[in-house]
Design a protein around this motif. Structure first.
Motif, PDB file in Angstrom:
ATOM      1  N   VAL A   6      -6.641  -4.716  -1.562  1.00 30.75           N
ATOM      2  CA  VAL A   6      -7.023  -4.145  -2.859  1.00 30.75           C
ATOM      3  C   VAL A   6      -8.215  -3.221  -2.637  1.00 30.75           C
ATOM      4  O   VAL A   6      -9.293  -3.670  -2.238  1.00 30.75           O
ATOM      5  N   THR A   7      -8.031  -1.923  -2.870  1.00 33.71           N
ATOM      6  CA  THR A   7      -9.150  -0.977  -2.765  1.00 33.71           C
ATOM      7  C   THR A   7      -9.814  -0.840  -4.137  1.00 33.71           C
ATOM      8  O   THR A   7      -9.194  -1.101  -5.165  1.00 33.71           O
ATOM      9  N   GLY A   8     -11.078  -0.422  -4.148  1.00 28.14           N
ATOM     10  CA  GLY A   8     -11.790  -0.287  -5.423  1.00 28.14           C
ATOM     11  C   GLY A   8     -11.962  -1.633  -6.101  1.00 28.14           C
ATOM     12  O   GLY A   8     -11.885  -1.755  -7.323  1.00 28.14           O
ATOM     13  N   ALA A   9     -12.203  -2.673  -5.298  1.00 29.35           N
ATOM     14  CA  ALA A   9     -12.186  -4.047  -5.811  1.00 29.35           C
ATOM     15  C   ALA A   9     -13.345  -4.378  -6.750  1.00 29.35           C
ATOM     16  O   ALA A   9     -13.291  -5.374  -7.465  1.00 29.35           O
ATOM     17  N   ASN A  10     -14.400  -3.556  -6.754  1.00 23.34           N
ATOM     18  CA  ASN A  10     -15.532  -3.831  -7.651  1.00 23.34           C
ATOM     19  C   ASN A  10     -15.437  -3.075  -8.971  1.00 23.34           C
ATOM     20  O   ASN A  10     -16.304  -3.207  -9.834  1.00 23.34           O
ATOM     21  N   GLY A  11     -14.384  -2.285  -9.129  1.00 18.14           N
ATOM     22  CA  GLY A  11     -14.155  -1.583 -10.395  1.00 18.14           C
ATOM     23  C   GLY A  11     -13.553  -2.517 -11.429  1.00 18.14           C
ATOM     24  O   GLY A  11     -13.371  -3.718 -11.182  1.00 18.14           O
ATOM     25  N   GLN A  12     -13.206  -1.974 -12.584  1.00 22.10           N
ATOM     26  CA  GLN A  12     -12.692  -2.804 -13.678  1.00 22.10           C
ATOM     27  C   GLN A  12     -11.392  -3.511 -13.298  1.00 22.10           C
ATOM     28  O   GLN A  12     -11.256  -4.728 -13.446  1.00 22.10           O
ATOM     29  N   GLN A  53      -4.298  -4.503   8.586  1.00 20.79           N
ATOM     30  CA  GLN A  53      -2.833  -4.633   8.707  1.00 20.79           C
ATOM     31  C   GLN A  53      -2.202  -5.325   7.487  1.00 20.79           C
ATOM     32  O   GLN A  53      -1.616  -6.407   7.605  1.00 20.79           O
ATOM     33  N   PRO A  54      -2.327  -4.701   6.315  1.00 22.13           N
ATOM     34  CA  PRO A  54      -1.788  -5.328   5.100  1.00 22.13           C
ATOM     35  C   PRO A  54      -0.257  -5.221   5.015  1.00 22.13           C
ATOM     36  O   PRO A  54       0.360  -4.411   5.703  1.00 22.13           O
ATOM     37  N   ASP A  55       0.323  -6.066   4.161  1.00 21.89           N
ATOM     38  CA  ASP A  55       1.751  -5.962   3.833  1.00 21.89           C
ATOM     39  C   ASP A  55       1.943  -5.136   2.564  1.00 21.89           C
ATOM     40  O   ASP A  55       2.989  -4.534   2.341  1.00 21.89           O
ATOM     41  N   ILE A  56       0.900  -5.167   1.706  1.00 18.62           N
ATOM     42  CA  ILE A  56       0.943  -4.482   0.407  1.00 18.62           C
ATOM     43  C   ILE A  56      -0.435  -3.868   0.159  1.00 18.62           C
ATOM     44  O   ILE A  56      -1.459  -4.472   0.517  1.00 18.62           O
ATOM     45  N   VAL A  57      -0.470  -2.693  -0.447  1.00 19.65           N
ATOM     46  CA  VAL A  57      -1.737  -2.079  -0.857  1.00 19.65           C
ATOM     47  C   VAL A  57      -1.711  -1.846  -2.368  1.00 19.65           C
ATOM     48  O   VAL A  57      -0.744  -1.298  -2.900  1.00 19.65           O
ATOM     49  N   ILE A  58      -2.760  -2.291  -3.045  1.00 23.53           N
ATOM     50  CA  ILE A  58      -2.960  -1.934  -4.458  1.00 23.53           C
ATOM     51  C   ILE A  58      -4.169  -1.007  -4.491  1.00 23.53           C
ATOM     52  O   ILE A  58      -5.297  -1.443  -4.232  1.00 23.53           O
ATOM     53  N   ASN A  59      -3.947   0.264  -4.774  1.00 24.75           N
ATOM     54  CA  ASN A  59      -5.071   1.206  -4.806  1.00 24.75           C
ATOM     55  C   ASN A  59      -5.652   1.309  -6.213  1.00 24.75           C
ATOM     56  O   ASN A  59      -5.118   1.992  -7.083  1.00 24.75           O
ATOM     57  N   CYS A  91       1.068   3.805   4.723  1.00 18.23           N
ATOM     58  CA  CYS A  91       1.979   2.803   4.158  1.00 18.23           C
ATOM     59  C   CYS A  91       3.427   3.109   4.539  1.00 18.23           C
ATOM     60  O   CYS A  91       4.178   2.226   4.957  1.00 18.23           O
ATOM     61  N   HIS A  92       3.800   4.373   4.416  1.00 21.99           N
ATOM     62  CA  HIS A  92       5.175   4.780   4.733  1.00 21.99           C
ATOM     63  C   HIS A  92       5.494   4.531   6.214  1.00 21.99           C
ATOM     64  O   HIS A  92       6.535   3.975   6.551  1.00 21.99           O
ATOM     65  N   ASP A  93       4.571   4.919   7.069  1.00 23.99           N
ATOM     66  CA  ASP A  93       4.797   4.795   8.516  1.00 23.99           C
ATOM     67  C   ASP A  93       4.910   3.339   8.966  1.00 23.99           C
ATOM     68  O   ASP A  93       5.564   3.046   9.966  1.00 23.99           O
ATOM     69  N   SER A  94       4.255   2.431   8.230  1.00 18.31           N
ATOM     70  CA  SER A  94       4.250   1.019   8.634  1.00 18.31           C
ATOM     71  C   SER A  94       5.134   0.137   7.752  1.00 18.31           C
ATOM     72  O   SER A  94       5.117  -1.091   7.882  1.00 18.31           O
ATOM     73  N   GLY A  95       5.852   0.761   6.816  1.00 16.75           N
ATOM     74  CA  GLY A  95       6.728  -0.014   5.920  1.00 16.75           C
ATOM     75  C   GLY A  95       5.971  -0.924   4.973  1.00 16.75           C
ATOM     76  O   GLY A  95       6.419  -2.025   4.625  1.00 16.75           O
ATOM     77  N   ILE A  96       4.798  -0.454   4.548  1.00  9.82           N
ATOM     78  CA  ILE A  96       3.936  -1.234   3.652  1.00  9.82           C
ATOM     79  C   ILE A  96       4.156  -0.789   2.200  1.00  9.82           C
ATOM     80  O   ILE A  96       4.250   0.403   1.909  1.00  9.82           O
ATOM     81  N   LYS A  97       4.229  -1.760   1.295  1.00  6.64           N
ATOM     82  CA  LYS A  97       4.407  -1.441  -0.132  1.00  6.64           C
ATOM     83  C   LYS A  97       3.078  -0.928  -0.705  1.00  6.64           C
ATOM     84  O   LYS A  97       2.024  -1.501  -0.452  1.00  6.64           O
ATOM     85  N   LEU A  98       3.161   0.134  -1.500  1.00 10.02           N
ATOM     86  CA  LEU A  98       1.964   0.741  -2.099  1.00 10.02           C
ATOM     87  C   LEU A  98       2.097   0.819  -3.615  1.00 10.02           C
ATOM     88  O   LEU A  98       3.073   1.360  -4.142  1.00 10.02           O
ATOM     89  N   VAL A  99       1.105   0.237  -4.310  1.00  8.79           N
ATOM     90  CA  VAL A  99       0.984   0.403  -5.768  1.00  8.79           C
ATOM     91  C   VAL A  99      -0.251   1.265  -6.013  1.00  8.79           C
ATOM     92  O   VAL A  99      -1.360   0.905  -5.604  1.00  8.79           O
TER      93      VAL A  99
END
Length: 283
Positions: A6-12, A53-59, A91-99
């Motif tokens: 989770v990026t921007g984890a200190n935001g709302q 090395q995440p499986d999923i990214v929530i930006n 994410c695309h290159d590593s097959g990682i899901k991106l939200v």
């Protein structure tokens, strides 16, 4: 166990995901913010990615100072656009899901009806332009990603309209609030729940989705509801946006049509008044 970055984890929004994390024990959350995962430096994004090395990214990270962005387009573009291009490629290159989370400010506000996902964007501000560029980069570099556009975000964390109104209502006898910009607010806790519900569903349908709370109101209406629920005595006066000029132009009408996320994921929009009351109680 799936590892979620989770990026921007200190935001709302990031803060609300932190609050909900314990409800999703099948996910291992890695919370990062600008100090340990700066999005304006591509080399650091890449090196951090290799370590985590995440499986999923929530930006959740974004440059959200809408007016400040007008005089700082380079920083806004670095965070809202170029960083997303890097993240999406990784994410695309590593097959990682991106939200990736985007905004109603990609629209110009001229529509007579709620905006659908396929409506043509036409941002009027640097913030909107950079967020749209981020969407484009996201879908170009990682076509299998999910983008959620939202609007008027508030929570008990960070700076937002609700907390500003509560403070000003305690300090002043009367307030002028714009009454000709219409949309619907989004309680960040609801949006966090939506994102985690999608990830937990095991169903992955790429593309753009709209989500905000249910309702169609102006900022004046929103302020009036805050006043009523918080039992403040401050007088709220409605004024046109032209009487309150800001460096960045806001869309006059930016209501988001939420029928797609309901059809695909069965996610309905909570009424904004119900969510506002819940937030005020938590505050």
């Amino acid at each position: 166990m799936k590892k979620i970055l989770v990026t921007g984890a200190n935001g709302q929004l990031g803060s609300e995901i932190k609050e909900l994390a314990a409800n999703y024990p099948n996910f291992d959350f890695i919370f990062t913010d600008i100090e340990d995962f700066p999005l304006d430096k591509a080399t650091e994004i890449i090196s951090n990615f290799k370590v985590i090395q995440p499986d999923i990214v929530i930006n959740c990270a974004a440059y959200t100072a809408v007016d400040k962005a007008e005089n700082d387009p380079e920083t806004a573009d670095a965070i809202n656009h170029l960083a997303i291009a890097t993240l999406a490629s990784l994410c695309h290159d590593s097959g990682i899901k991106l939200v990736h989370v985007s905004t109603d400010y990609v629209f110009d506000g001229s529509s007579p009806v709620a905006y659908k996902e396929e409506d043509v964007p036409n941002p009027k501000s640097v913030y909107g332009v950079t967020k749209l560029a981020g969407e484009t980069a996201c879908l170009t570099n990682c076509p299998e990603s999910i983008i959620i556009r939202t609007a008027w975000v508030y929570s008990e964390f960070g700076n937002n309209f609700v907390k500003t109104m509560l403070r000003l209502m305690s300090e002043r006898e009367s307030l002028n609030v714009v009454n000709d910009q219409v949309g619907s607010p989004t309680y960040a806790a609801d949006l966090a729940e939506v994102i985690l519900t999608i990830l937990d569903s095991g169903k992955w349908e790429p593309g753009i989705y709209h989500y905000s709370n249910a309702g169609e109101i102006s900022w004046f209406d929103f302020a009036s509801d805050i006043k009523e629920m918080a039992q403040k005595s401050c007088e709220i006066k409605g004024i046109p946006a032209s009487s309150y000029p800001t460096p960045a132009e806001r869309p006059a009408y930016s209501l988001l049509n939420k029928s797609k996320i309901k059809a695909v994921y069965g996610i309905g929009a909570v009424d904004y008044r119900v969510s506002l009351e819940r937030m005020l109680k938590r505050l």
